[in-house]
Write a protein that holds these residues in place. Structure first.
Motif, mmCIF file in Angstrom:
data_model
loop_
_atom_site.group_PDB
_atom_site.id
_atom_site.type_symbol
_atom_site.label_atom_id
_atom_site.label_comp_id
_atom_site.label_asym_id
_atom_site.label_seq_id
_atom_site.Cartn_x
_atom_site.Cartn_y
_atom_site.Cartn_z
ATOM 1 N N ALA A 88 0.823 -1.211 0.000
ATOM 2 C CA ALA A 88 0.000 0.000 0.000
ATOM 3 C C ALA A 88 0.860 1.265 0.000
ATOM 4 O O ALA A 88 0.428 2.311 -0.500
ATOM 5 C CB ALA A 88 -0.927 0.002 1.213
ATOM 6 N N PHE A 89 2.066 1.170 0.530
ATOM 7 C CA PHE A 89 2.966 2.317 0.618
ATOM 8 C C PHE A 89 3.649 2.626 -0.718
ATOM 9 O O PHE A 89 3.926 3.794 -1.032
ATOM 10 C CB PHE A 89 4.010 2.014 1.701
ATOM 11 N N GLY A 152 -3.517 1.865 -1.476
ATOM 12 C CA GLY A 152 -2.304 2.643 -1.714
ATOM 13 C C GLY A 152 -2.410 3.551 -2.923
ATOM 14 O O GLY A 152 -1.934 4.689 -2.904
ATOM 15 N N GLN A 155 -4.542 6.416 -1.989
ATOM 16 C CA GLN A 155 -3.823 7.321 -1.092
ATOM 17 C C GLN A 155 -3.073 8.402 -1.870
ATOM 18 O O GLN A 155 -2.881 9.524 -1.367
ATOM 19 C CB GLN A 155 -2.825 6.548 -0.216
ATOM 20 N N CYS A 156 -2.670 8.101 -3.091
ATOM 21 C CA CYS A 156 -1.898 9.071 -3.874
ATOM 22 C C CYS A 156 -2.687 10.349 -4.157
ATOM 23 O O CYS A 156 -2.091 11.399 -4.417
ATOM 24 C CB CYS A 156 -1.436 8.443 -5.191
ATOM 25 N N ARG A 165 -4.656 12.489 3.583
ATOM 26 C CA ARG A 165 -4.111 11.138 3.469
ATOM 27 C C ARG A 165 -5.007 10.127 4.167
ATOM 28 O O ARG A 165 -5.361 9.097 3.614
ATOM 29 C CB ARG A 165 -2.696 11.098 4.065
ATOM 30 N N THR A 169 -7.312 7.148 2.319
ATOM 31 C CA THR A 169 -7.137 5.730 2.632
ATOM 32 C C THR A 169 -8.380 5.142 3.287
ATOM 33 O O THR A 169 -8.736 3.990 3.025
ATOM 34 C CB THR A 169 -5.918 5.526 3.550
ATOM 35 N N LEU A 190 -0.631 2.403 7.789
ATOM 36 C CA LEU A 190 -0.067 2.887 6.533
ATOM 37 C C LEU A 190 0.570 4.260 6.713
ATOM 38 O O LEU A 190 1.502 4.617 5.978
ATOM 39 C CB LEU A 190 -1.166 2.943 5.462
ATOM 40 N N THR A 194 4.440 5.922 5.250
ATOM 41 C CA THR A 194 4.150 7.040 4.352
ATOM 42 C C THR A 194 4.670 8.344 4.916
ATOM 43 O O THR A 194 5.369 9.114 4.226
ATOM 44 C CB THR A 194 2.628 7.151 4.112
#
Length: 267
Positions: A88-89, A152, A155-156, A165, A169, A190, A194
């Motif tokens: 996910a990172f 992940g 999350q971007c 963030r 997520t 996460l 991150t």
């Protein structure tokens, strides 16, 4: 206390209180700094106080992290959990490295964009919170690897200040089948790689312009963020299990609307 010290204390508390709830800590810090007239070379202050929130998560989940690390050689479940967080990172690593300068030099300098993202994100959070979703995953350490990758990627979106963030997520996890508590808890885990990765990369990119002259203010903001984040993490899981995320959606919409109104009046 002088004005700079009071601003540092306020911004540190704001960072800790908002980092792990889906309201965008970065958006709140940048907007508050704009209206307070607070700035630091290379964003030193804003970068370092985030580490206080990271250490808060490490402290709260120290036992679970320790068990997971100790179990990596022999426990398949521990390896799967660590792998899901790592997977996910990874999307944030790729996007963060490629778009770092644009994010910091362009997006971070637009209060109007940040306020707009707060409002849009609040509407999305309200919609998702009210959808009749049927959770399939109730343990944050048992998410399937494809689900972790999906979270992940989502999350971007939080590279845009004001998106959040934790908000991205959590919404991603809910949409992919997590229950509300598990979504928040996976977001916590996460956040560790991150935020630590973002902290280290920010320090590297800004190493020539970092301003360490205000170490007292940085220390105050760091400590305030650490204490406030511990309180929020301990409270949040129980709250969202009972009440969901609607409160945070409305908070985003109200704050974003106030900021847009203030900006339109020339503040």
């Amino acid at each position: 206390m002088n004005d700079a010290t009071l601003s540092a204390l306020f911004l540190g508390l704001l960072e800790g209180l908002t980092e792990f709830i889906p309201v965008s800590s970065t958006g709140h810090i940048l907007l508050a700094g704009h209206f307070l007239g607070f700035d630091s070379a290379g964003k030193t202050f804003e970068v370092v106080i985030q580490l206080g929130a990271v250490l808060a998560i490490l402290g709260v989940y120290a036992a679970k992290i320790g068990r997971t690390v100790a179990g990596l050689p022999s426990d398949p479940q521990a390896r799967r959990f660590a792998g899901s967080v790592l997977i996910a990172f990874l999307p944030a690593v790729v996007v963060g490295v490629l778009a770092h300068d644009f994010i910091k030099d362009v997006l971070f300098e637009s209060p109007r964009l940040i306020a707009s993202m707060l409002i849009i994100g609040g509407i999305v959070l309200l919609i998702v919170d009210r959808l009749p979703l049927t959770p399939r995953h109730h343990e944050a350490d048992r998410f399937p690897l494809p689900m972790a990758l999906g979270i992940g990627v989502i999350q971007c979106l939080a590279m845009i200040p004001g998106v959040s963030r934790s908000g991205a997520t959590i919404v991603g996890a809910l949409a992919l089948g997590a229950d509300k508590r598990a979504a928040a808890e996976f977001s916590f885990f996460l956040s560790m790689p991150t935020m630590a990765g973002a902290f280290a990369y920010d320090l590297y990119k800004n190493r020539d312009v970092l301003d360490w002259s205000a170490l007292g203010e940085i220390a105050i903001g760091f400590a305030a963020a650490f204490v406030a984040a511990i309180l929020v993490v301990r409270w949040l899981l129980g709250f969202v299990s009972q009440h969901g995320y609607g409160l945070f959606g409305w908070w985003r919409i109200i704050v974003g609307s106030i900021v847009l109104a203030a900006l339109s009046m020339g503040y």
